[in-house]
Design an enzyme around this catalytic site. Structure first.
Site, mmCIF file in Angstrom:
data_model
loop_
_atom_site.group_PDB
_atom_site.id
_atom_site.type_symbol
_atom_site.label_atom_id
_atom_site.label_comp_id
_atom_site.label_asym_id
_atom_site.label_seq_id
_atom_site.Cartn_x
_atom_site.Cartn_y
_atom_site.Cartn_z
ATOM 1 N N ARG A 19 0.855 -1.189 0.000
ATOM 2 C CA ARG A 19 0.000 0.000 0.000
ATOM 3 C C ARG A 19 0.890 1.237 0.000
ATOM 4 O O ARG A 19 1.541 1.550 0.987
ATOM 5 C CB ARG A 19 -0.905 0.005 1.236
ATOM 6 N N SER A 43 -13.045 -3.207 1.210
ATOM 7 C CA SER A 43 -13.228 -2.753 2.587
ATOM 8 C C SER A 43 -14.665 -2.336 2.863
ATOM 9 O O SER A 43 -15.261 -1.576 2.090
ATOM 10 C CB SER A 43 -12.298 -1.566 2.883
ATOM 11 N N LYS A 77 -5.787 6.691 9.712
ATOM 12 C CA LYS A 77 -7.022 6.650 8.924
ATOM 13 C C LYS A 77 -7.982 7.707 9.464
ATOM 14 O O LYS A 77 -8.805 7.441 10.338
ATOM 15 C CB LYS A 77 -7.659 5.254 8.969
#
Length: 213
Positions: free
Chosen positions: A43, A112, A141
Site C-alpha cells: 500500500r 473494505s 485513517k
C-alpha cells in the site's frame, strides 16, 4: 453465517516504505514471511505510479520466492503489470465489479466494508474477501466511518459467508478475540513493520492465530 474457508491466509501484512520507518521494505517483508506471514499487500499512497510499480516488482520477486501472494492496494495498472495475485480496494476506489471487468485474471479481490448496508452491494458480491476496516480506529485513517470493534466483526460474520480480514490496530493482544468473533484473517501494519524484530513479531502473531484456529 458459516464462513467460506477458501481464504487460507491467517496473517495478512499491509506494508509501505513509510511503515518500515527507515528500514528496507524488502528486508522487513522477507523477515515477516520467514516469521509466518501468509499474504502481503503493498500500500503506497504517496508515491508516483512509476515508483509504486518499481517497488511492486522488487517485492514480488521476494513474495514469489516464498510462494506468498502479493496484493496491490488500489492501483489496477500496477497490479496487472506486476502480475500480482490480486488487488484491494476501498469505498472511494475503483468498484470491484469494474475491477472484474478490467482484470478477468484477478485471483484475490478484496473490498473494505465501512457500513453494514455495503454488505448487500454488488461491490461486496464481486469481492473474494472483505476487509473489516477499521476494527479499532488508527491515527493514520482520518476518514473512519465506523469503528467496528469486536462486536462489529461478530455482527458481520452473522450476515456473510465471505472471508473476513480484520484490520485497524490489530496486534497479538487482540488477534485471538477477533478470530473468535469470526475473522478469518488478521491484517497488521505497525505490529510487524514497526517491530524491532519483524520476524519474531510475525511468529508471535501467527502462533496466536493458529492457537485459536
Amino acid at each position: 453465517m458459516k464462513a467460506d474457508r477458501s481464504f487460507p491466509y491467517g496473517l495478512y501484512l499491509v506494508i509501505s516504505g513509510a511503515d518500515c520507518r527507515g528500514r528496507d521494505l524488502l528486508w522487513v517483508a522477507e523477515e515477516a514471511i520467514l516469521g509466518g506471514v501468509d499474504i502481503i499487500q503493498l500500500r503506497e499512497k504517496s508515491v508516483s505510479d512509476t515508483e509504486f510499480l518499481a517497488k511492486a516488482e522488487r517485492l514480488k520477486a521476494v513474495t514469489d520466492r516464498y510462494g506468498v501472494p502479493l496484493i496491490i492496494n488500489d492501483n489496477l495498472r500496477v497490479a496487472m503489470q506486476v502480475g500480482a495475485a490480486g488487488i484491494h480496494v476501498g469505498q472511494r476506489d475503483m468498484p470491484p465489479p469494474i475491477v472484474r471487468d478490467a482484470w478477468p485474471g484477478c485471483r484475490l479481490l478484496g473490498y473494505s466494508i465501512e457500513e453494514l448496508a455495503q454488505l448487500e452491494s454488488t461491490a461486496a458480491a464481486a469481492a473474494d474477501y472483505l476487509g473489516i476496516s477499521p476494527v479499532f480506529s488508527t491515527p493514520t485513517k482520518a476518514d473512519t466511518v465506523t469503528e467496528w470493534g469486536i462486536a462489529g466483526i461478530r455482527k458481520i460474520r452473522r450476515l456473510t459467508a465471505k472471508p473476513l480480514v480484520a484490520i485497524g490496530r490489530m496486534n497479538r493482544d487482540n488477534a485471538a478475540e477477533a478470530i473468535r468473533a469470526g475473522a478469518d484473517s488478521i491484517a497488521v501494519v505497525s505490529a510487524i513493520c514497526a517491530a524491532e524484530h519483524p520476524r519474531l513479531a510475525a511468529s508471535e502473531l501467527k502462533q496466536v492465530i493458529e492457537n485459536v484456529k
